[in-house]
Design a protein around this motif. Sequence first.
Motif, PDB file in Angstrom:
ATOM      1  N   THR A   1       5.054   3.832 138.882  1.00 36.16           N
ATOM      2  CA  THR A   1       4.836   3.595 137.457  1.00 36.16           C
ATOM      3  C   THR A   1       4.615   2.111 137.218  1.00 36.16           C
ATOM      4  OG1 THR A   1       6.264   5.457 136.898  1.00 36.16           O
ATOM      5  CG2 THR A   1       5.782   3.891 135.138  1.00 36.16           C
ATOM      6  N   ALA A   2       3.546   1.783 136.513  1.00 31.71           N
ATOM      7  CA  ALA A   2       3.254   0.387 136.185  1.00 31.71           C
ATOM      8  C   ALA A   2       4.191  -0.080 135.074  1.00 31.71           C
ATOM      9  CB  ALA A   2       1.804   0.263 135.737  1.00 31.71           C
ATOM     10  N   PRO A   3       4.374  -1.398 134.934  1.00 33.43           N
ATOM     11  CA  PRO A   3       5.220  -1.919 133.842  1.00 33.43           C
ATOM     12  C   PRO A   3       4.794  -1.413 132.470  1.00 33.43           C
ATOM     13  CG  PRO A   3       4.706  -3.666 135.397  1.00 33.43           C
ATOM     14  CD  PRO A   3       3.905  -2.483 135.808  1.00 33.43           C
ATOM     15  N   SER A   4       3.511  -1.097 132.309  1.00 29.82           N
ATOM     16  CA  SER A   4       3.013  -0.580 131.025  1.00 29.82           C
ATOM     17  C   SER A   4       3.406   0.870 130.795  1.00 29.82           C
ATOM     18  CB  SER A   4       1.485  -0.695 130.989  1.00 29.82           C
ATOM     19  OG  SER A   4       0.914   0.140 131.989  1.00 29.82           O
ATOM     20  N   GLY A   5       3.953   1.516 131.817  1.00 26.49           N
ATOM     21  CA  GLY A   5       4.285   2.930 131.723  1.00 26.49           C
ATOM     22  C   GLY A   5       3.213   3.839 132.290  1.00 26.49           C
ATOM     23  N   GLU A   6       2.081   3.262 132.698  1.00 32.14           N
ATOM     24  CA  GLU A   6       0.990   4.061 133.264  1.00 32.14           C
ATOM     25  C   GLU A   6       1.405   4.624 134.615  1.00 32.14           C
ATOM     26  OE1 GLU A   6      -3.748   3.588 134.470  1.00 32.14           O
ATOM     27  OE2 GLU A   6      -2.453   1.821 134.367  1.00 32.14           O
ATOM     28  N   LYS A   7       1.112   5.895 134.824  1.00 32.21           N
ATOM     29  CA  LYS A   7       1.390   6.537 136.098  1.00 32.21           C
ATOM     30  C   LYS A   7       0.257   6.236 137.083  1.00 32.21           C
ATOM     31  CE  LYS A   7       5.192   8.746 134.928  1.00 32.21           C
ATOM     32  NZ  LYS A   7       6.483   8.478 135.590  1.00 32.21           N
ATOM     33  N   LEU A   8       0.645   5.868 138.295  1.00 33.94           N
ATOM     34  CA  LEU A   8      -0.322   5.528 139.328  1.00 33.94           C
ATOM     35  C   LEU A   8      -0.102   6.432 140.531  1.00 33.94           C
ATOM     36  CD1 LEU A   8       0.061   1.654 139.184  1.00 33.94           C
ATOM     37  CD2 LEU A   8      -1.746   3.002 138.125  1.00 33.94           C
ATOM     38  N   ARG A   9      -1.177   6.981 141.037  1.00 35.30           N
ATOM     39  CA  ARG A   9      -1.104   7.844 142.218  1.00 35.30           C
ATOM     40  C   ARG A   9      -1.835   7.143 143.359  1.00 35.30           C
ATOM     41  NH1 ARG A   9      -3.407  13.432 141.069  1.00 35.30           N
ATOM     42  NH2 ARG A   9      -1.280  13.973 140.448  1.00 35.30           N
TER      43      ARG A   9
END
Length: 633
Positions: free
Chosen positions: A51-59
Amino acid sequence: MKSIIIGTAGHIDHGKTALVRALTGIDTDRLEEEKRRGITIDLGFAHMELTAPSGEKLRFGFIDVPGHEKFVRNMLAGVGGIDLVLLVVAADESIKPQTREHFEICRLLSIPRGITVITKADLVDEETLGVVRMEIEEFVRGSFLDTERAPMVAVSAFKRTGLDDLRKEIVRLAGEIPARDTEALLRLPIDRVFVMKGFGTVITGTLIAGKVQKEDEVEVFPTRQRIRIRGVQVHGSAAEKAIAGQRTALNLAGVAVEDLARGMTLAAPGTLELTSKIDVRLSLLRDARPLKNRARVHLHAFASETIAEVVLHEGSELKPGQTALAQLRTEDPMLLLPGDRAILRQFSPVVTIGGALVLDAFPARRRKKDAVVAFLNTLSTGSLPEIALARITRQNQEGLSIAGLVRETGIRQGSLQPVIAALLQQKKIIQAGELLVSAPVFAQGMSRAAATLDAFHKANPLVGGISKEELREKLGLSSQVMEALLAQLVRDKKAEVAGEQVRLAGRGVELRDDEAKAKSDIEKAFASAGLKVPAMYEVLGRLPIDKTRAQKIVTLLLRDRVLVKLADELVFHQTALQDLRRIVAEFKTKSQKIDVAKFKDLTGVSRKYAIPLLEYLDRERVTRRVGDERVIL
């Protein structure tokens, strides 16, 4: 969820597989031999989500590559579609031969971002670790891994130190990586093929462009077989579709595992084509041997490989560290598009010597080198409108269809349409049916057509014009370009079209006084004869002009349908045939049928004339033959 593909690179036994396992919890060594020997032999795959600091989920999908020099070809099969590389250097050994080769491969493939990971940091003291850092900084200076812009992280997979710092850097760089074009044409290079119990044939690969979903039809290159997608998995999980930038597994219907292999590519059906000649910008490594014209090399592109001959467009030899335009002529056809990158390895001994950027996958034949170089330079630096115009212009008077432009560029038709519309509006190109033609080339075609018509009129003063087909053959044009060219000549009032004949505007037949009289005499002779026409040679024999000119006048009368030829020796005036149709129509009021005898009585002609005239009426659908009689329609 944003998807990023990460690849490892580095020397054998520097801890690439252990690093991936420490990050993801997945052991990428799947082969029994790999586990027995303790080395990576083939590509391995893993995944994780952060999870990025912005809350975006990364795969993240990981491709773990072998480090042994014997398996560099396997390594090359995995690094073609990665977004981010982890260059792994063991702290206790520092930079080794495959560190250098893998680094050069990543640089030649223009992998945009990377992290240098010093593994086994727990095996050395701080002073040694500092020396290794300095060696690496010197090694990567000026490259995409230069430590002024790319991070360097020391870790220990065994003690699990430094892994959080590495994850933070991975997440940070992931935020800089742009999403891949999901609207581009589908391409998925196959890097693994296997059978899954209960499912059947499964392939895996990195989806480098476009998207694919269940029930889609795809085309397999180079076999051109079309198959259906039965199921989709993304990073190990079932999904309805996969998009560019994702590690993808596809369950395929109607194809045996024996029919597929690493190096094949799945693509959008009916759109792309294979090629065996590729124009490229070639870069040679600084420590490579000079590359001579016509040298043979091993060519690696995505998961495919073949042997290629290098034909230099400039000079007879490429020196180490230099770049040049060249053509690669491959032993096996490949599916490549502009912008793709490939690796060149020396034929023997097999070592990496350079890289190639694909500029044109469909080079034109027999072009002068200066024109080829100028064209390729436009492809290298030009905007999309400039590239499209250059490709259309290159086809000269043959023109290029929109489908052809898609095939050459790999860009969807929907993305090309605005470019084409702008070029048409700017009058830089002309639309000729389905073909696009450069405006200057089209103008040259019009000039050539006018000159050809003028020459024809001068050589044939008694002929009203040239047939469209003869003119097209003389100009060497396609039917679509020919029709567009004639339409423009007519609009410009430079030419006239009468039926299937073309002439310059105002250039009808000009007859001399004796020729005009001869024409009148021929017409009167046949008009007055009715259906009992004289032989043509008798009429021509009474004329005051020579036989050649007389015959041209007859041709003119036949062309204008004043006279109609029904057989080799039978020519009738069109008024006589009109009267015949009237007579037959009147006879229909008495009888629906007529035979040869009745026809002879009705018209007063002999059988010599009756049969050709009845066959003429059949062709004109005035009558229809049924046995020995004709039904009057």
